[in-house]
Write a protein that holds these residues in place. Sequence first.
Motif, PDB file in Angstrom:
ATOM      1  N   GLY A  19     -29.536 -11.594  10.011  1.00  0.00           N
ATOM      2  CA  GLY A  19     -28.167 -12.080  10.144  1.00  0.00           C
ATOM      3  C   GLY A  19     -27.163 -10.970  10.364  1.00  0.00           C
ATOM      4  O   GLY A  19     -27.243  -9.912   9.750  1.00  0.00           O
ATOM      5  N   HIS A  20     -26.258 -11.206  11.283  1.00  0.00           N
ATOM      6  CA  HIS A  20     -25.085 -10.350  11.469  1.00  0.00           C
ATOM      7  C   HIS A  20     -23.984 -11.025  10.675  1.00  0.00           C
ATOM      8  O   HIS A  20     -23.607 -12.163  10.966  1.00  0.00           O
ATOM      9  CB  HIS A  20     -24.713 -10.253  12.953  1.00  0.00           C
ATOM     10  N   ARG A  21     -23.463 -10.351   9.664  1.00  0.00           N
ATOM     11  CA  ARG A  21     -22.585 -11.009   8.703  1.00  0.00           C
ATOM     12  C   ARG A  21     -21.230 -10.329   8.613  1.00  0.00           C
ATOM     13  O   ARG A  21     -21.151  -9.100   8.556  1.00  0.00           O
ATOM     14  CB  ARG A  21     -23.271 -11.006   7.334  1.00  0.00           C
ATOM     15  N   VAL A  22     -20.181 -11.152   8.588  1.00  0.00           N
ATOM     16  CA  VAL A  22     -18.818 -10.684   8.361  1.00  0.00           C
ATOM     17  C   VAL A  22     -18.305 -11.429   7.139  1.00  0.00           C
ATOM     18  O   VAL A  22     -18.270 -12.663   7.128  1.00  0.00           O
ATOM     19  CB  VAL A  22     -17.906 -10.966   9.575  1.00  0.00           C
ATOM     20  N   GLY A  30     -14.866 -16.218  -1.519  1.00  0.00           N
ATOM     21  CA  GLY A  30     -15.408 -15.474  -0.390  1.00  0.00           C
ATOM     22  C   GLY A  30     -15.976 -16.377   0.688  1.00  0.00           C
ATOM     23  O   GLY A  30     -16.569 -17.422   0.409  1.00  0.00           O
ATOM     24  N   THR A  31     -15.777 -15.969   1.936  1.00  0.00           N
ATOM     25  CA  THR A  31     -16.313 -16.694   3.084  1.00  0.00           C
ATOM     26  C   THR A  31     -17.184 -15.747   3.883  1.00  0.00           C
ATOM     27  O   THR A  31     -16.769 -14.628   4.181  1.00  0.00           O
ATOM     28  CB  THR A  31     -15.173 -17.229   3.984  1.00  0.00           C
ATOM     29  N   ALA A  32     -18.396 -16.180   4.219  1.00  0.00           N
ATOM     30  CA  ALA A  32     -19.298 -15.390   5.051  1.00  0.00           C
ATOM     31  C   ALA A  32     -19.466 -16.071   6.396  1.00  0.00           C
ATOM     32  O   ALA A  32     -19.729 -17.273   6.464  1.00  0.00           O
ATOM     33  CB  ALA A  32     -20.663 -15.239   4.378  1.00  0.00           C
ATOM     34  N   TYR A  33     -19.290 -15.292   7.462  1.00  0.00           N
ATOM     35  CA  TYR A  33     -19.548 -15.733   8.829  1.00  0.00           C
ATOM     36  C   TYR A  33     -20.838 -15.041   9.239  1.00  0.00           C
ATOM     37  O   TYR A  33     -20.915 -13.811   9.202  1.00  0.00           O
ATOM     38  CB  TYR A  33     -18.399 -15.313   9.755  1.00  0.00           C
ATOM     39  N   VAL A  34     -21.861 -15.825   9.609  1.00  0.00           N
ATOM     40  CA  VAL A  34     -23.192 -15.248   9.843  1.00  0.00           C
ATOM     41  C   VAL A  34     -23.745 -15.728  11.185  1.00  0.00           C
ATOM     42  O   VAL A  34     -23.765 -16.928  11.460  1.00  0.00           O
ATOM     43  CB  VAL A  34     -24.171 -15.643   8.710  1.00  0.00           C
ATOM     44  N   LEU A 113      -5.251 -10.822   7.387  1.00  0.00           N
ATOM     45  CA  LEU A 113      -6.268 -10.080   8.133  1.00  0.00           C
ATOM     46  C   LEU A 113      -6.280 -10.483   9.605  1.00  0.00           C
ATOM     47  O   LEU A 113      -6.617  -9.693  10.482  1.00  0.00           O
ATOM     48  CB  LEU A 113      -7.655 -10.307   7.528  1.00  0.00           C
ATOM     49  N   GLY A 114      -5.939 -11.726   9.893  1.00  0.00           N
ATOM     50  CA  GLY A 114      -5.868 -12.202  11.272  1.00  0.00           C
ATOM     51  C   GLY A 114      -7.224 -12.514  11.874  1.00  0.00           C
ATOM     52  O   GLY A 114      -8.263 -12.472  11.212  1.00  0.00           O
ATOM     53  N   PRO A 115      -7.237 -12.827  13.176  1.00  0.00           N
ATOM     54  CA  PRO A 115      -8.482 -13.181  13.866  1.00  0.00           C
ATOM     55  C   PRO A 115      -9.433 -11.986  13.971  1.00  0.00           C
ATOM     56  O   PRO A 115      -9.010 -10.830  13.874  1.00  0.00           O
ATOM     57  CB  PRO A 115      -8.016 -13.602  15.263  1.00  0.00           C
ATOM     58  N   PHE A 116     -10.704 -12.283  14.193  1.00  0.00           N
ATOM     59  CA  PHE A 116     -11.675 -11.242  14.537  1.00  0.00           C
ATOM     60  C   PHE A 116     -12.638 -11.795  15.568  1.00  0.00           C
ATOM     61  O   PHE A 116     -12.809 -13.002  15.688  1.00  0.00           O
ATOM     62  CB  PHE A 116     -12.407 -10.702  13.305  1.00  0.00           C
ATOM     63  N   THR A 117     -13.259 -10.897  16.325  1.00  0.00           N
ATOM     64  CA  THR A 117     -14.172 -11.282  17.397  1.00  0.00           C
ATOM     65  C   THR A 117     -15.501 -10.583  17.215  1.00  0.00           C
ATOM     66  O   THR A 117     -15.556  -9.403  16.873  1.00  0.00           O
ATOM     67  CB  THR A 117     -13.575 -10.920  18.772  1.00  0.00           C
ATOM     68  N   THR A 118     -16.580 -11.330  17.447  1.00  0.00           N
ATOM     69  CA  THR A 118     -17.934 -10.792  17.428  1.00  0.00           C
ATOM     70  C   THR A 118     -18.576 -11.091  18.780  1.00  0.00           C
ATOM     71  O   THR A 118     -18.467 -12.201  19.281  1.00  0.00           O
ATOM     72  CB  THR A 118     -18.765 -11.435  16.296  1.00  0.00           C
ATOM     73  N   LEU A 123     -22.523 -13.295  23.940  1.00  0.00           N
ATOM     74  CA  LEU A 123     -21.931 -14.506  23.365  1.00  0.00           C
ATOM     75  C   LEU A 123     -20.792 -14.065  22.463  1.00  0.00           C
ATOM     76  O   LEU A 123     -21.015 -13.472  21.404  1.00  0.00           O
ATOM     77  CB  LEU A 123     -22.957 -15.312  22.567  1.00  0.00           C
ATOM     78  N   ARG A 124     -19.594 -14.343  22.893  1.00  0.00           N
ATOM     79  CA  ARG A 124     -18.408 -13.899  22.168  1.00  0.00           C
ATOM     80  C   ARG A 124     -17.876 -15.043  21.311  1.00  0.00           C
ATOM     81  O   ARG A 124     -17.687 -16.163  21.795  1.00  0.00           O
ATOM     82  CB  ARG A 124     -17.359 -13.452  23.181  1.00  0.00           C
TER      83      ARG A 124
END
Length: 199
Positions: A19-22, A30-34, A113-118, A123-124
């Motif tokens: 997993g690539h995790r933010v 806490g929130t994890a984006y994976v 913190l605002g938006p973030f992009t992966t 695949l963006r």
Amino acid sequence: MHAVDTMFVFLAAQADPAGHRVDRPGPAGGTAYVWVPDAAAAARVVAEQARVGAGLVELYRGFDLRAAEPVLRAADGRVPVGVSGWGPAGTTGPDAPRDSVMIVGAGERELELGPFTTDIGGLRTTVVPVGDEAGVERAAARAAADGADLIELCGGTELVTAARAQRAAGGVPVVLVGWPFESITGAAAYRAAFEARAN
């Protein structure tokens, strides 16, 4: 793996199987984006997060009903799982959207913190935190103007707000996370706890 209150999971074939995790602060904890490469990896990640006490899981980009099934089985009723299920075959094939935006309700810290992009293998995914219903509509219009080819709305978004976001997005597909019957009770309990913490 440390506990988070909420986990949002995306499919990207070139993601690390672990997993690539933010991790970000969320309004309920806490929130994890994976991002994971496939349904099997998603099932492993969600099973582990359910074991350490996640309150809610939502499945986004790439998940269709077949890909969601092993994740629901892995959660085994310990955590409610919702899925956006975009399109009849998900979003993993050659016609998959390349630039998606996920709009999520957020508390003060995440808004700061605002938006973030992966970007994983081309695949963006851009995650846009918003503070209210009007923010959902504005974010959808902005995503469409910026060239997104898929907009996914957090499962806490009300249907009327989602419809407004869809109008604001013009022709860009807008999907809303839904809750299968076996997850409704858990999702309702999560919402009640979320609202109690917010007040």
